[in-house]
Design a protein around this motif. Structure first.
Motif, PDB file in Angstrom:
ATOM      1  N   LEU A 138       0.819  -1.218   0.000  1.00 52.97           N
ATOM      2  CA  LEU A 138       0.000   0.000   0.000  1.00 52.97           C
ATOM      3  C   LEU A 138       0.852   1.268   0.000  1.00 52.97           C
ATOM      4  O   LEU A 138       0.384   2.335  -0.378  1.00 52.97           O
ATOM      5  CB  LEU A 138      -0.947  -0.003   1.208  1.00 52.97           C
ATOM      6  N   ARG A 139       2.102   1.132   0.430  1.00 57.96           N
ATOM      7  CA  ARG A 139       2.992   2.313   0.417  1.00 57.96           C
ATOM      8  C   ARG A 139       3.640   2.523  -0.944  1.00 57.96           C
ATOM      9  O   ARG A 139       4.317   3.520  -1.150  1.00 57.96           O
ATOM     10  CB  ARG A 139       4.080   2.138   1.480  1.00 57.96           C
ATOM     11  N   ASN A 140       3.443   1.598  -1.868  1.00 54.57           N
ATOM     12  CA  ASN A 140       4.080   1.716  -3.179  1.00 54.57           C
ATOM     13  C   ASN A 140       3.324   2.753  -4.022  1.00 54.57           C
ATOM     14  O   ASN A 140       2.155   2.545  -4.362  1.00 54.57           O
ATOM     15  CB  ASN A 140       4.064   0.352  -3.873  1.00 54.57           C
ATOM     16  N   PRO A 141       3.961   3.857  -4.382  1.00 57.59           N
ATOM     17  CA  PRO A 141       3.236   4.898  -5.135  1.00 57.59           C
ATOM     18  C   PRO A 141       2.809   4.456  -6.527  1.00 57.59           C
ATOM     19  O   PRO A 141       1.871   5.012  -7.098  1.00 57.59           O
ATOM     20  CB  PRO A 141       4.263   6.043  -5.218  1.00 57.59           C
ATOM     21  N   VAL A 142       3.475   3.440  -7.067  1.00 58.16           N
ATOM     22  CA  VAL A 142       3.118   2.941  -8.402  1.00 58.16           C
ATOM     23  C   VAL A 142       1.669   2.456  -8.418  1.00 58.16           C
ATOM     24  O   VAL A 142       0.932   2.667  -9.390  1.00 58.16           O
ATOM     25  CB  VAL A 142       4.077   1.798  -8.807  1.00 58.16           C
ATOM     26  N   LEU A 143       1.256   1.825  -7.317  1.00 54.82           N
ATOM     27  CA  LEU A 143      -0.117   1.311  -7.234  1.00 54.82           C
ATOM     28  C   LEU A 143      -1.126   2.439  -7.391  1.00 54.82           C
ATOM     29  O   LEU A 143      -2.068   2.358  -8.189  1.00 54.82           O
ATOM     30  CB  LEU A 143      -0.308   0.601  -5.892  1.00 54.82           C
ATOM     31  N   TRP A 144      -0.910   3.513  -6.660  1.00 58.65           N
ATOM     32  CA  TRP A 144      -1.883   4.615  -6.683  1.00 58.65           C
ATOM     33  C   TRP A 144      -1.791   5.412  -7.974  1.00 58.65           C
ATOM     34  O   TRP A 144      -2.794   5.955  -8.440  1.00 58.65           O
ATOM     35  CB  TRP A 144      -1.681   5.494  -5.450  1.00 58.65           C
ATOM     36  N   ALA A 145      -0.593   5.461  -8.575  1.00 62.36           N
ATOM     37  CA  ALA A 145      -0.465   6.137  -9.876  1.00 62.36           C
ATOM     38  C   ALA A 145      -1.261   5.376 -10.937  1.00 62.36           C
ATOM     39  O   ALA A 145      -1.975   5.984 -11.754  1.00 62.36           O
ATOM     40  CB  ALA A 145       1.007   6.221 -10.266  1.00 62.36           C
ATOM     41  N   GLY A 146      -1.162   4.059 -10.929  1.00 58.35           N
ATOM     42  CA  GLY A 146      -1.912   3.255 -11.897  1.00 58.35           C
ATOM     43  C   GLY A 146      -3.410   3.374 -11.689  1.00 58.35           C
ATOM     44  O   GLY A 146      -4.176   3.474 -12.655  1.00 58.35           O
ATOM     45  N   ALA A 147      -3.832   3.349 -10.421  1.00 53.91           N
ATOM     46  CA  ALA A 147      -5.263   3.487 -10.133  1.00 53.91           C
ATOM     47  C   ALA A 147      -5.775   4.848 -10.611  1.00 53.91           C
ATOM     48  O   ALA A 147      -6.862   4.947 -11.201  1.00 53.91           O
ATOM     49  CB  ALA A 147      -5.500   3.317  -8.633  1.00 53.91           C
ATOM     50  N   ALA A 148      -4.955   5.885 -10.398  1.00 56.28           N
ATOM     51  CA  ALA A 148      -5.359   7.228 -10.835  1.00 56.28           C
ATOM     52  C   ALA A 148      -5.464   7.295 -12.363  1.00 56.28           C
ATOM     53  O   ALA A 148      -6.397   7.903 -12.906  1.00 56.28           O
ATOM     54  CB  ALA A 148      -4.341   8.254 -10.332  1.00 56.28           C
ATOM     55  N   LEU A 149      -4.518   6.651 -13.056  1.00 63.97           N
ATOM     56  CA  LEU A 149      -4.584   6.646 -14.527  1.00 63.97           C
ATOM     57  C   LEU A 149      -5.863   5.955 -15.012  1.00 63.97           C
ATOM     58  O   LEU A 149      -6.509   6.412 -15.958  1.00 63.97           O
ATOM     59  CB  LEU A 149      -3.364   5.926 -15.096  1.00 63.97           C
ATOM     60  N   SER A 150      -6.208   4.852 -14.365  1.00 64.70           N
ATOM     61  CA  SER A 150      -7.421   4.132 -14.778  1.00 64.70           C
ATOM     62  C   SER A 150      -8.671   4.990 -14.566  1.00 64.70           C
ATOM     63  O   SER A 150      -9.555   5.039 -15.429  1.00 64.70           O
ATOM     64  CB  SER A 150      -7.551   2.825 -13.982  1.00 64.70           C
ATOM     65  N   VAL A 151      -8.723   5.648 -13.421  1.00 65.50           N
ATOM     66  CA  VAL A 151      -9.891   6.501 -13.149  1.00 65.50           C
ATOM     67  C   VAL A 151      -9.933   7.658 -14.139  1.00 65.50           C
ATOM     68  O   VAL A 151     -10.997   8.031 -14.646  1.00 65.50           O
ATOM     69  CB  VAL A 151      -9.848   7.009 -11.697  1.00 65.50           C
ATOM     70  N   TRP A 152      -8.758   8.210 -14.450  1.00 61.81           N
ATOM     71  CA  TRP A 152      -8.690   9.300 -15.428  1.00 61.81           C
ATOM     72  C   TRP A 152      -9.204   8.815 -16.790  1.00 61.81           C
ATOM     73  O   TRP A 152      -9.976   9.488 -17.469  1.00 61.81           O
ATOM     74  CB  TRP A 152      -7.246   9.797 -15.538  1.00 61.81           C
ATOM     75  N   MET A 153      -8.754   7.610 -17.193  1.00 60.55           N
ATOM     76  CA  MET A 153      -9.230   7.049 -18.471  1.00 60.55           C
ATOM     77  C   MET A 153     -10.740   6.872 -18.449  1.00 60.55           C
ATOM     78  O   MET A 153     -11.427   7.193 -19.416  1.00 60.55           O
ATOM     79  CB  MET A 153      -8.560   5.691 -18.723  1.00 60.55           C
ATOM     80  N   MET A 154     -11.232   6.355 -17.327  1.00 61.18           N
ATOM     81  CA  MET A 154     -12.679   6.141 -17.223  1.00 61.18           C
ATOM     82  C   MET A 154     -13.432   7.460 -17.357  1.00 61.18           C
ATOM     83  O   MET A 154     -14.425   7.563 -18.078  1.00 61.18           O
ATOM     84  CB  MET A 154     -12.994   5.498 -15.865  1.00 61.18           C
ATOM     85  N   TRP A 155     -12.919   8.494 -16.693  1.00 62.04           N
ATOM     86  CA  TRP A 155     -13.590   9.794 -16.698  1.00 62.04           C
ATOM     87  C   TRP A 155     -13.532  10.465 -18.070  1.00 62.04           C
ATOM     88  O   TRP A 155     -14.399  11.252 -18.412  1.00 62.04           O
ATOM     89  CB  TRP A 155     -12.962  10.711 -15.642  1.00 62.04           C
ATOM     90  N   SER A 156     -12.476  10.165 -18.833  1.00 62.49           N
ATOM     91  CA  SER A 156     -12.319  10.836 -20.129  1.00 62.49           C
ATOM     92  C   SER A 156     -13.178  10.204 -21.222  1.00 62.49           C
ATOM     93  O   SER A 156     -13.256  10.729 -22.327  1.00 62.49           O
ATOM     94  CB  SER A 156     -10.844  10.820 -20.555  1.00 62.49           C
ATOM     95  N   VAL A 157     -13.828   9.078 -20.914  1.00 66.21           N
ATOM     96  CA  VAL A 157     -14.708   8.450 -21.909  1.00 66.21           C
ATOM     97  C   VAL A 157     -16.070   9.130 -21.846  1.00 66.21           C
ATOM     98  O   VAL A 157     -16.779   9.017 -20.850  1.00 66.21           O
ATOM     99  CB  VAL A 157     -14.850   6.930 -21.651  1.00 66.21           C
ATOM    100  N   VAL A 158     -16.381   9.844 -22.918  1.00 62.72           N
ATOM    101  CA  VAL A 158     -17.655  10.556 -22.999  1.00 62.72           C
ATOM    102  C   VAL A 158     -18.268  10.231 -24.363  1.00 62.72           C
ATOM    103  O   VAL A 158     -17.580  10.327 -25.386  1.00 62.72           O
ATOM    104  CB  VAL A 158     -17.444  12.082 -22.879  1.00 62.72           C
ATOM    105  N   PRO A 159     -19.525   9.815 -24.408  1.00 65.96           N
ATOM    106  CA  PRO A 159     -20.150   9.523 -25.703  1.00 65.96           C
ATOM    107  C   PRO A 159     -20.108  10.731 -26.625  1.00 65.96           C
ATOM    108  O   PRO A 159     -20.339  11.869 -26.186  1.00 65.96           O
ATOM    109  CB  PRO A 159     -21.594   9.157 -25.335  1.00 65.96           C
ATOM    110  N   ASP A 160     -19.775  10.467 -27.878  1.00 63.10           N
ATOM    111  CA  ASP A 160     -19.607  11.535 -28.856  1.00 63.10           C
ATOM    112  C   ASP A 160     -20.480  11.200 -30.071  1.00 63.10           C
ATOM    113  O   ASP A 160     -20.492  10.044 -30.514  1.00 63.10           O
ATOM    114  CB  ASP A 160     -18.124  11.600 -29.263  1.00 63.10           C
ATOM    115  N   PRO A 161     -21.204  12.184 -30.622  1.00 60.95           N
ATOM    116  CA  PRO A 161     -22.050  11.877 -31.783  1.00 60.95           C
ATOM    117  C   PRO A 161     -21.253  11.335 -32.970  1.00 60.95           C
ATOM    118  O   PRO A 161     -21.804  10.636 -33.820  1.00 60.95           O
ATOM    119  CB  PRO A 161     -22.677  13.236 -32.129  1.00 60.95           C
ATOM    120  N   ASP A 162     -19.955  11.668 -33.044  1.00 64.05           N
ATOM    121  CA  ASP A 162     -19.156  11.212 -34.185  1.00 64.05           C
ATOM    122  C   ASP A 162     -18.531   9.834 -33.971  1.00 64.05           C
ATOM    123  O   ASP A 162     -17.837   9.329 -34.840  1.00 64.05           O
ATOM    124  CB  ASP A 162     -18.028  12.227 -34.460  1.00 64.05           C
ATOM    125  N   GLU A 163     -18.745   9.241 -32.776  1.00 68.80           N
ATOM    126  CA  GLU A 163     -18.077   7.962 -32.507  1.00 68.80           C
ATOM    127  C   GLU A 163     -18.732   6.845 -33.314  1.00 68.80           C
ATOM    128  O   GLU A 163     -19.887   6.946 -33.716  1.00 68.80           O
ATOM    129  CB  GLU A 163     -18.154   7.640 -31.013  1.00 68.80           C
TER     130      GLU A 163
END
Lengths: 186, 303
Positions: free
Chosen positions: B33-58
């Motif tokens: 739990l003290r390994n910062p890599v774990l939390w960096a990866g979790a943050a990247l995943s959440v960021w990816m999830m948040w950046s997915v927004v339906p687009d009319p052109d998709e």
């Protein structure tokens, strides 16, 4: 002259390098690209993964279990690093060529530029990192950069910069080589 | 005069073993739990999830598929931190420790359980995010919805994948002599499985690692009248990558059975992280059976 000792060191150095990561990564990539030939979708992203993975493998090969033992020899650390890089980079480039041959004909990303840029950046990061974790940091940089490239939306500045290793690999490699030259005594 | 330490008993009381497992697991958990890599990866995943927004052109279903892939960085770091933990088995003092390797391996696996808990939290966040957006888009007219939500089976997949990530990290960390070799191997494994369209064909998808629904099933030729298909079908028309009408198939059961396949695969892979013996044989046998059941059931579910 250091050429002769380096030439003499080439064979034992190649024996001390662990080749299984390169073989394993290459095998997985070939299998996936063969699968990609059956799918009617672009496989450029697979080649981007291949570039980052091979770069990580090449940088990881800088791990020398005999570092402490070799510290007193009259061949600098940087020269020993370059020898290891030369020994692994050539097979890595051959793997790249094989991947391009195996990849679907629609592939556009055939240049080894991204692979070389990522390798240079990884080596530079390793050189400038604390010695204890230098290789681990260096081998992780291509992975981290790729993850950022895939994650950050391209419409923000960071997203644009995260893609430079693919879109402008040669300037990236040049900057990394500059950092490498500056750290040649580290 | 000489002093000799008394030999440890071959079999210890169950309570003592449990205490050892708890102590080792707590020490490993703190490190993980003290390994910062774990939390960096979790943050990247959440960021990816948040950046997915339906687009009319998709293209039809792009956001629905991309949001499933956003778990990739989290899986990579789960494998990495588990590999770091199991790599400590290779430290030279480990064989001399007064605890058997099998016990230590169990303790490390117990310490990795909270990583699966993080995946559970991620799946919960994913479900909430989709509902918060009012659903995602799937299909094309006349078979289209703008309120598509992941089924429970699809939401179970990140959790099952986290179990597999622990198993993969444990094996590579335990078996590879240098931790630095683990990084490129884990990277190539997790990011290649995220190229989901390579493994989306109905024949391949039961064996895939990251199964991204919907599965496209042939519905009719390009000349077919889409109004002639059953009204409840979601559809995808002929386009750049397909010359036919396809049924866009999303199934809760398929998701659950895929999770079963992943758990079986995890047991088979994880078996090589524990020492040879009864535990490994049991994990291989049980994992193979569970994985086979998962694959067969997925084929049964697919139309």
């Amino acid at each position: 002259m250091t050429i002769t000792p380096l030439a003499q060191a080439a064979r034992p150095t190649s024996r001390s390098i662990r080749w299984s990561p390169l073989v394993g990564v290459a095998a997985v990539l070939v299998i996936v690209l063969l699968v990609a030939r059956t799918a009617q979708r672009p496989s450029d992203v697979v080649m981007a993964i291949a570039a980052a993975a091979l770069a990580s493998v090449v940088v990881a090969s800088l791990h020398d279990p005999a570092t402490d033992l070799l510290a007193p020899v009259p061949v600098s650390v940087m020269q020993r690093r370059l020898l290891r890089l030369a020994l692994v980079l050539v097979p890595a480039l051959l793997v790249w060529v094989a991947l391009v041959v195996v990849a679907p004909p629609s592939l556009e990303a055939t240049s080894p530029g991204p692979l070389l840029a990522m390798t240079a950046v990884g080596v530079a990061a390793g050189v400038w990192s604390p010695a204890r974790r230098a290789v681990l940091v260096g081998a992780s940089v291509p992975v981290l950069w790729f993850a950022l490239d895939m994650t950050v939306p391209s419409d923000v500045l960071l997203g644009d910069a995260a893609g430079w290793w693919r879109t402008d690999p040669w300037p990236v490699a040049a900057v990394a080589l500059g950092a490498l030259v500056a750290g040649r005594r580290r | 005069m000489s002093a000799a330490a008394p030999a440890l008993p071959v079999s210890r009381p169950r309570g003592l073993t449990r205490g050892v497992v708890r102590a080792v697991a707590l020490a490993e958990l703190r490190r993980i739990l003290r390994n910062p890599v774990l939390w960096a990866g979790a943050a990247l995943s959440v960021w990816m999830m948040w950046s997915v927004v339906p687009d009319p052109d998709e293209w039809a279903g792009a956001s629905y598929e991309e949001i499933a892939v956003s778990v990739t960085p989290l899986l990579l770091v789960i494998s990495l931190v588990t590999a770091v933990s199991f790599h400590r088995e290779r430290v030279e003092v480990a064989p001399d420790a007064p605890v058997r390797e099998g016990t230590r391996a169990i303790a490390r696996l117990v310490a990795a359980l909270p990583l699966v808990g993080i995946a559970v939290a991620y799946a919960g966040l994913l479900a909430w995010r989709q509902r918060d957006r009012g659903g995602l888009w799937l299909g094309v007219e006349p078979g289209r919805t703008t309120e598509a939500l992941f089924t429970a089976g699809e939401l179970a997949q990140p959790v099952a994948l986290a179990v597999l990530a622990v198993a993969v990290g444990a094996v590579l960390g335990r078996r590879l002599p240098h931790l630095v070799s683990v990084v490129p191997l884990l990277f190539v494994v997790w990011f290649l499985v995220s190229v989901y369209w390579l493994f989306g064909h109905e024949v391949v998808t039961p064996f895939s690692v990251l199964q991204v629904q919907p599965v496209r099933v042939h519905a009719g030729p390009a000349t077919a009248d889409p109004l002639g298909f059953p009204a409840h079908w979601l559809l995808e028309g002929p386009g750049e990558f397909s010359g036919q009408w396809s049924r866009v198939f999303v199934s809760n059961a398929l998701g659950w059975w895929h999770a079963v396949w992943l758990l079986g695969l995890s047991a088979v892979v994880g078996a090589f992280a524990v020492p040879k013996g009864r535990t490994r044989r049991w994990m291989l046998a049980a994992g193979s059976v569970v994985a086979a059941v998962g694959v067969v059931a997925q084929y049964a579910v697919l139309p």
